[in-house]
Scaffold this active site. Structure first.
Site, mmCIF file in Angstrom:
data_model
loop_
_atom_site.group_PDB
_atom_site.id
_atom_site.type_symbol
_atom_site.label_atom_id
_atom_site.label_comp_id
_atom_site.label_asym_id
_atom_site.label_seq_id
_atom_site.Cartn_x
_atom_site.Cartn_y
_atom_site.Cartn_z
ATOM 1 N N SER A 265 -27.132 19.102 23.166
ATOM 2 C CA SER A 265 -27.840 18.534 22.017
ATOM 3 C C SER A 265 -29.236 19.133 21.945
ATOM 4 O O SER A 265 -29.843 19.450 22.971
ATOM 5 C CB SER A 265 -27.950 17.016 22.141
ATOM 6 O OG SER A 265 -28.883 16.660 23.153
ATOM 7 N N ASP A 266 -29.739 19.315 20.726
ATOM 8 C CA ASP A 266 -31.170 19.549 20.619
ATOM 9 C C ASP A 266 -31.853 18.263 21.078
ATOM 10 O O ASP A 266 -31.263 17.185 21.068
ATOM 11 C CB ASP A 266 -31.552 19.911 19.178
ATOM 12 C CG ASP A 266 -32.864 20.676 19.102
ATOM 13 O OD1 ASP A 266 -33.638 20.637 20.087
ATOM 14 O OD2 ASP A 266 -33.118 21.313 18.079
ATOM 15 N N TRP A 267 -33.104 18.378 21.496
ATOM 16 C CA TRP A 267 -33.786 17.253 22.123
ATOM 17 C C TRP A 267 -33.994 16.138 21.106
ATOM 18 O O TRP A 267 -34.792 16.243 20.181
ATOM 19 C CB TRP A 267 -35.100 17.728 22.721
ATOM 20 C CG TRP A 267 -35.004 18.153 24.148
ATOM 21 C CD1 TRP A 267 -35.810 17.726 25.172
ATOM 22 C CD2 TRP A 267 -34.080 19.071 24.746
ATOM 23 N NE1 TRP A 267 -35.423 18.316 26.357
ATOM 24 C CE2 TRP A 267 -34.369 19.143 26.132
ATOM 25 C CE3 TRP A 267 -33.027 19.835 24.257
ATOM 26 C CZ2 TRP A 267 -33.648 19.945 27.013
ATOM 27 C CZ3 TRP A 267 -32.304 20.637 25.128
ATOM 28 C CH2 TRP A 267 -32.610 20.679 26.490
#
Length: 746
Positions: A265-267
């Protein structure tokens, strides 16, 4: 604050794994066994809690291994231009380390502008070695989202507008990095073309544009480079967030492309446990980016793929089927990286890395315009050179978002020119010209520069003009910087114009000195209303640690510029499809929670749109001049027709007709003369960069196959190459085709 030392079992494995195998120890420790056997063996030994633990973060940038089994922690870090400085375990504050400086490599727009896959391989290898030394297992990069509008705040981190060019440049980058045992994590999958309201944008795009424009570079990363990681994007597609998206992750990435790596996941990009479980997310990072501030003993245990997921398994909502697939992928990633005892130790800030950065930078700089052959600076006749502009003295390695770095060293443009010219008894003077952003801080890293200047704009211009009248050459370093609403993560640009009233400075200097050189420091195109008044224009990008040296090399002729634009440089925003059709930045829904952004221009992005609309850009895709001249001969085909099972080669001679050694890039575009569906007039399908001495001629061969003739048939949901007549268009820019060859697909 937690004090932590990175887990070291991976180092010990190099000592113990051979004896372990000999003693009949677990298969997962035996590196002589195939990875899939090791994955299955380790999976069988893991408890439910251990499986849940490895699929989500334990700190800002790490996930836990399995201590009981001797599997070490896994450490990620931001790229893609260098290894980001370390932060505290649970906070974005700097960890205060003194050994986390790095070499800052040029931004990826510059890398794409080299049009040289070998240089991309060097980039990946060098960055991989720095990551190894810093004990990082995955670098979060490279980025390959398409340059759809010059207002995109993060365009500088990507590889331009053309899916073929981006594909050819991303593959060797990944291969180079992963050859060092460091995973690349290609981002942001997919359609991440806006920074403003990036969490709320729901992209509406037709299947042809999706497959022909926005997915090819990601596909090449997976199917050709074998990338080990893919990062989901913040935005949405078909009303699902892309970090857990059924169509992108399950159907296309893991289904059609058979991706065997890990989706990260992107943060903060995960939003729902059930969607994360079912729709392809494997490792969750940064959901609560303020660490432990939510009042729980460990916020990381409350991630969507942590305790909430375990409870759904325990209550029977899910079996461990989906979990086991995620864990297998994570284990596979471990065995490729931190469980690989053959990984080297790497090197940090080495002479070789600085040399690589300088080579990449110099080869990516683009000579956009050189009327009257003002460049290179005549070092035999010049006695005084005036440098103007804040970007000549402002550090650019700090700022811009997650790609911000703590560079060990950054050579500024003014210093680079001084070092080059003053040794030749040429005086180098400086005038500020304008005051822009005098700050220099990002996430606790500061430049330490004092750039404040209290003089009025009128005083600054007057000083610059007075000095310009006395100089043999004036070099203006302007453009953008990495502040908010310029080239920076989190926001898009508000205007196509240069900031800080730079146009006024340029226009005044053009009247004061006829040898004016404008060097644009940016990752984006900018408006140039004064283009006809400025004889020489150079695109200088964000060049990293060796910026000053690389720019001086090109401006003085020690390096003959060979960069080519990786995007179309429009005269105005109205010449860009997304703006002409009023589709950017989209429309808020009634509840003001989601923005629908329809890509009405479809497949007509960049030069494809310019061809369709017959607009003339300021500078075309693929454009770049040289200090020498080249002649491209008549192209010849290996056959007059091909079948879908064949390949076809085109050969053309290239001659250096000037007096200076240099490189030219031969570009091959395909024109479909008769298609059942609308197609761009031409599309890049091959290129080759060739270095030539004065008077030297070389033959260049470019080979294409069925894929170069195909389009995505959205009704059939497949790629189609229709029999008929085609033309191969050969030149050195999208607006400079010098040879055509007709052929037929049977």
């Amino acid at each position: 604050m937690k004090i932590f030392i990175k887990s070291i079992p991976a180092l010990l494995l190099g000592v113990c794994s051979m004896s372990a195998a000999a003693q009949g120890m677990p298969v997962y420790l035996d590196e002589t066994k195939p990875i899939e056997e090791r994955v299955e063996d380790a999976l069988k030994r893991m408890t439910l809690d251990e499986k849940i633990a490895v699929i989500h973060a334990q700190s800002k940038f790490s996930s836990p291994g399995v201590k009981r089994l001797g599997i070490p922690e896994f450490w990620t870090d931001d790229g893609p231009h260098g290894v980001r400085p370390d932060v505290l375990w649970d906070k974005w504050e700097q960890a205060g380390q003194t050994n986390d400086s790095c070499v800052a490599f040029p931004a990826l727009t510059c890398l794409a502008a080299t049009w040289n896959p070998a240089i991309s391989r060097l980039y990946g290898e060098s960055l991989g070695e720095e990551a190894l030394y810093r004990r990082k297992d995955m670098i979060l990069g490279p980025g390959v989202n398409i340059y759809r509008t010059p207002l995109g705040g993060r365009n500088f981190e990507y590889m331009g507008e053309d899916p073929y060019l981006a594909s050819r440049m991303v593959v060797p980058y990944i291969q180079g990095m992963q050859s060092k045992g460091v995973a690349a994590c290609v981002k942001h999958f997919a359609l991440n073309n806006d920074e403003e309201y990036r969490h709320q944008v729901n992209v509406i795009v037709d299947d042809r544009a999706l497959h022909e424009i926005y997915l090819p570079a990601f596909k090449a990363a997976v199917t050709e480079a074998g990338v080990w990681g893919i990062m989901g994007a913040y935005n949405m597609y078909k009303n699902q967030h892309n970090c857990h998206n059924q169509w992108l992750l399950n159907d296309i990435l893991k289904g059609q492309w058979r991706f065997d790596g890990v989706v990260v996941s992107d943060w903060g990009g995960a939003h729902d446990t059930r969607q994360a479980v079912e729709n392809g997310l494997d490792m969750e990072f940064g959901t609560w980016t303020d660490g432990l501030a939510f009042g729980t003993s460990d916020a990381y245990d409350n991630y969507y793929l942590a305790s909430p997921y375990r409870k759904l398994i325990q209550d029977g909502t899910y079996t461990e089927k989906e979990l086991n697939d995620k864990v297998k992928r994570v284990l596979r990633l471990f065995f490729r990286t931190n469980m690989n005892r053959n990984r080297q130790f790497g090197s940090l800030c080495s002479e070789a890395h600085y040399d690589a950065a300088r080579k990449i930078a110099a080869e990516g700089i683009v000579l956009l315009q050189n009327k009257g052959r003002v460049l290179p600076i005549d070092t035999l006749k010049a006695r005084r050179v005036l440098v103007v502009g804040e970007n000549a003295i402002k550090m650019m390695t700090v700022g811009g978002g997650s790609s911000s770095l703590k560079a060990q060293h950054e050579e500024l443009p003014l210093d680079g020119l001084k070092a080059c010219l003053e040794g030749m008894n040429i005086e180098v003077d400086y005038a500020r010209g304008y005051v822009g952003d005098i700050t220099g801080e990002y996430n606790g890293v500061t430049t330490g520069q004092q750039l404040a200047d209290s003089r009025s704009p009128e005083e600054l211009i007057a000083e610059a003009v007075d000095k310009a009248r006395k100089a043999d050459y004036v070099v203006f370093f302007g453009g953008l910087n990495k502040s908010d609403y310029q080239d920076a993560e989190g926001h898009d640009r508000k205007s196509y114009s240069l900031p800080y009233d730079q146009d006024k400075v340029v226009e005044a200097l053009a009247k004061a000195n006829r040898r004016l050189i404008f060097v644009n420091i940016s990752g984006n195109a900018v408006a140039m209303p004064w283009k006809s008044s400025v004889p020489a224009i150079v695109q200088g990008w964000f060049l990293g640690s060796t910026a000053g040296h690389a720019l001086a090399d090109v401006l003085t002729g020690r390096t003959n510029p060979s960069g080519k634009l990786p995007f179309t440089w429009p005269a105005s925003l109205n010449d860009v499809g997304a703006h002409k059709l009023n589709t950017y930045p989209g429309t808020w829904r009634a509840d003001k929670k989601i923005i629908d952004e329809e890509y009405k221009e479809g497949i007509f992005v960049g030069y494809r749109w310019a061809d369709k609309e017959k607009t003339k850009p300021l500078f075309a895709f693929g454009h770049g001049e040289s200090y020498t001249s080249f002649r491209i001969g008549k192209a010849k085909a290996s056959a007059a027709s091909i079948t879908t099972a064949d390949s076809l080669s085109f050969t053309v001679s290239v001659t250096n007709t000037g007096k200076v050694a240099g490189s030219e890039t031969v570009q091959l575009y395909i024109h479909d003369c008769e298609s059942s569906l609308p197609r761009p007039y031409k599309e890049l399908k091959g290129f080759r960069k060739v270095y030539l001495q004065p008077g030297e001629t070389k033959e260049v061969t470019i080979t294409i196959g069925k894929d170069a003739l195909s389009f995505y048939d959205d009704k059939a949901a497949s790629w189609t190459a229709e029999p008929g007549h085609f033309e191969a268009l050969v030149g050195n820019a999208s607006d400079n085709i010098v040879s055509k060859v007709a052929f037929t697909l049977k």
